[in-house]
Design a protein around this motif. Structure first.
Motif, mmCIF file in Angstrom:
data_model
loop_
_atom_site.group_PDB
_atom_site.id
_atom_site.type_symbol
_atom_site.label_atom_id
_atom_site.label_comp_id
_atom_site.label_asym_id
_atom_site.label_seq_id
_atom_site.Cartn_x
_atom_site.Cartn_y
_atom_site.Cartn_z
ATOM 1 N N ASN A 219 0.802 -1.224 0.000
ATOM 2 C CA ASN A 219 0.000 0.000 0.000
ATOM 3 C C ASN A 219 0.834 1.273 0.000
ATOM 4 O O ASN A 219 0.280 2.364 0.025
ATOM 5 C CB ASN A 219 -0.932 0.017 1.218
ATOM 6 C CG ASN A 219 -1.956 -1.119 1.172
ATOM 7 O OD1 ASN A 219 -2.495 -1.423 0.111
ATOM 8 N ND2 ASN A 219 -2.198 -1.751 2.321
ATOM 9 N N TYR A 225 7.247 7.393 5.224
ATOM 10 C CA TYR A 225 6.448 6.712 6.250
ATOM 11 C C TYR A 225 7.280 6.553 7.518
ATOM 12 O O TYR A 225 8.518 6.510 7.475
ATOM 13 C CB TYR A 225 6.025 5.315 5.777
ATOM 14 C CG TYR A 225 5.028 5.323 4.658
ATOM 15 C CD1 TYR A 225 3.657 5.326 4.896
ATOM 16 C CD2 TYR A 225 5.467 5.323 3.333
ATOM 17 C CE1 TYR A 225 2.745 5.328 3.852
ATOM 18 C CE2 TYR A 225 4.561 5.333 2.285
ATOM 19 C CZ TYR A 225 3.203 5.340 2.551
ATOM 20 O OH TYR A 225 2.305 5.351 1.518
ATOM 21 N N ASN A 272 -1.144 6.129 15.130
ATOM 22 C CA ASN A 272 -2.306 6.063 14.253
ATOM 23 C C ASN A 272 -2.254 7.066 13.102
ATOM 24 O O ASN A 272 -3.221 7.212 12.364
ATOM 25 C CB ASN A 272 -3.585 6.272 15.074
ATOM 26 C CG ASN A 272 -3.809 5.139 16.049
ATOM 27 O OD1 ASN A 272 -3.565 3.985 15.720
ATOM 28 N ND2 ASN A 272 -4.245 5.460 17.256
ATOM 29 N N LYS A 273 -1.122 7.759 12.967
ATOM 30 C CA LYS A 273 -0.989 8.689 11.840
ATOM 31 C C LYS A 273 -1.077 7.927 10.519
ATOM 32 O O LYS A 273 -0.649 6.772 10.420
ATOM 33 C CB LYS A 273 0.366 9.410 11.902
ATOM 34 C CG LYS A 273 0.420 10.562 12.887
ATOM 35 C CD LYS A 273 1.778 11.238 12.799
ATOM 36 C CE LYS A 273 1.744 12.576 13.522
ATOM 37 N NZ LYS A 273 2.260 13.654 12.710
ATOM 38 N N HIS A 274 -1.611 8.598 9.500
ATOM 39 C CA HIS A 274 -1.768 7.905 8.221
ATOM 40 C C HIS A 274 -0.431 7.591 7.569
ATOM 41 O O HIS A 274 -0.354 6.729 6.692
ATOM 42 C CB HIS A 274 -2.657 8.717 7.275
ATOM 43 C CG HIS A 274 -2.104 10.047 6.895
ATOM 44 N ND1 HIS A 274 -2.182 11.150 7.713
ATOM 45 C CD2 HIS A 274 -1.452 10.465 5.779
ATOM 46 C CE1 HIS A 274 -1.613 12.180 7.120
ATOM 47 N NE2 HIS A 274 -1.153 11.797 5.951
ATOM 48 N N GLU A 275 0.660 8.267 7.996
ATOM 49 C CA GLU A 275 1.981 7.948 7.441
ATOM 50 C C GLU A 275 2.649 6.788 8.172
ATOM 51 O O GLU A 275 3.796 6.450 7.877
ATOM 52 C CB GLU A 275 2.917 9.164 7.524
ATOM 53 C CG GLU A 275 2.416 10.396 6.796
ATOM 54 C CD GLU A 275 1.810 11.397 7.761
ATOM 55 O OE1 GLU A 275 1.365 10.985 8.853
ATOM 56 O OE2 GLU A 275 1.769 12.595 7.409
ATOM 57 N N CYS A 276 1.956 6.194 9.143
ATOM 58 C CA CYS A 276 2.563 5.131 9.961
ATOM 59 C C CYS A 276 2.311 3.760 9.334
ATOM 60 O O CYS A 276 1.163 3.379 9.106
ATOM 61 C CB CYS A 276 2.010 5.184 11.383
ATOM 62 S SG CYS A 276 2.647 3.884 12.441
#
Length: 464
Positions: A219, A225, A272-276
């Motif tokens: 993904n 990231y 929980n960050k979307h870049e994690c």
């Protein structure tokens, strides 16, 4: 996750296992860097035992090496049972050198001089120092065939190991670079080899059963990231190994995966960050450790494919070396020309926070800390202060160790980051070593500025 997507990842894993280099972007330094995939580890183990079986009695092992020459041995000798003391010296900090000197003086020591290129600056400096001060001890060498170090060692009739040259440093755990130090420290390297051979045969089943998060890597669609690793005491060293593997492999062309090794609850808000990409407990990987190390080789090689970067080069490291050499050539280095001079650590924290508060568009902060390793707890606390006060992801590393690891990502990855470089004045004076130590720090400081990275340098005076 759909079965089609999962099947795509599995097929790409199989392509890597087959050494199909078309899985990666077209680039140099790929087809001659992938023999880690299918090494004959039994042959390697037998060769080590044959050369070192009659080494004689000794008290300590001292490994002199950087990056890929030091981190896998550090992992093996920290997390596996051993019967000898081993000192992994991957710094030219004068205080750390003196600490090891005092610990081993008057005992029987085996020194391992480990450098793939045979020209690593820190390794050469360490070798010259200990050769001068421990003339009667045994020196063993690990380097590629026909390097300057290889030729010197063979001229002196020393024991030399020439590992497979088609394995890059950070992928060399199961070569002589990883296994010779482990063997001399009394680690069971047959067990390491056995697990390496097993995982080659059972890789996909093992991943499906034990690491379903692996399949999420397909993904990746952004350039950057985070990947969080929670450590628990001794397994911090595994974090260091993963940091080099992942950051140095992916951190280039304005892209990268930033490994964040943490043990503090203040980091939970970032997970929980979307870049994690995930948050993983390092303890999970200490069981069947060699198998997991191979899995992480595959993970890193594959995610590099999806990021469209070459996982086997380090294109931005040479610039720092060149600048460092220019600094070292100067007769008189004045630290005040490069650093803000401060005289206590409270001011260091305060001034760093003030600097960072004025930085906009910052996706992470990195602390480059040039000192002895005695400052570990302080730097962890320093890092957590920044996290708590500024709500930023913060990573850190000792210098010059980080130069051979995450330093590639600092230079080649995203620009939206801020850096604090700290040099703690050494207590010990070893003239040429002190100069090399500060030159490396200044060299990297200037390199980062040359690359237009946001960086601030502090020099902490510790002597009256």
């Amino acid at each position: 996750m759909g079965q089609l997507i999962k099947n795509k990842v599995i097929e790409d894993i199989k392509r890597i296992i087959r050494k199909d280099i078309s899985v990666w972007i077209e680039d140099e330094e790929i087809d001659n860097r992938i023999d880690w995939i299918d090494l004959d580890s039994k042959k390697i183990v037998n060769g080590i035992k044959e050369k070192l079986g009659n080494i004689g009695n000794f008290d300590n092992v001292v490994l002199l090496g950087m990056g890929g020459s030091s981190l896998a041995p550090l992992v093996f000798t920290t997390l596996f049972p051993k019967n000898k003391d081993i000192f992994v010296l991957d710094t030219i900090n004068p205080d750390q050198i003196k600490f090891v000197h005092n610990k081993i003086y008057g005992q029987r020591n085996i020194f391992i001089v480990s450098s793939k290129s045979g020209t690593t600056l820190e390794t050469k400096i360490l070798y010259n120092y200990f050769k001068e001060n421990f003339k009667d001890d045994t020196f063993i060498f690990i380097t590629d065939y026909s390097t300057l170090l290889d030729k010197e060692a063979k001229e002196n009739n020393s024991i030399v190991f020439n590992p497979n040259p088609n394995v890059g440093g950070r992928y060399s755990a199961f070569t002589e670079f990883g296994l010779v130090p482990a063997f001399l420290a009394g680690v069971n390297i047959e067990k390491i080899s056995q697990q390496y051979e097993e995982i080659k045969e059972t890789l996909i089943d093992f991943i499906e059963k034990n690491f379903p998060e692996f399949f999420d890597i397909i993904n990746v669609e952004k350039e950057f990231y985070y990947l969080f690793f929670k450590y628990n005491s001794n397994d911090f060293v595994l974090g260091l190994w993963l940091e080099q593997l992942i950051a140095e492999s992916t951190g280039k062309n304005g892209k990268g995966i930033l490994p964040v090794i943490f043990d503090h609850q203040s980091f939970n808000s970032f997970i929980n960050k979307h870049e994690c990409l995930g948050s993983l407990d390092l303890q999970k990987f200490t069981q069947d450790l060699p198998k997991w190390m191979y899995v992480w080789f595959i993970y890193t090689a594959l995610i590099s494919s999806y990021l469209q970067v070459n996982p086997f080069n380090q294109p931005d490291v040479q610039l720092s070396k060149d600048v460092t050499n220019q600094v070292m050539s100067k007769d008189d280095l004045k630290v005040e020309e490069y650093y803000e001079i401060i005289d206590n650590f409270e001011n260091l924290i305060y001034n760093s926070l003030e600097y960072l508060r004025n930085i906009d568009d910052c996706r992470y902060v990195a602390i480059q800390f040039y000192s002895s390793y005695d400052y570990f707890d302080f730097v962890e606390g320093f890092r957590n202060k920044i996290v708590e006060n500024l709500n930023k992801v913060v990573v850190w590393g000792f210098g010059p160790r980080y130069l051979h690891s995450i330093g590639q990502l600092y230079k080649g990855g995203i620009r939206e980051a801020a850096f604090i470089q700290v040099v703690v004045e050494p207590q010990n004076t070893m003239s040429n070593i002190n100069k090399a130590f500060i030159s490396q720090a200044i060299g990297d400081l200037l390199t980062m500025k040359k690359l237009e990275r946001k960086i601030k340098g502090f020099y902490v005076k510790t002597k009256n």
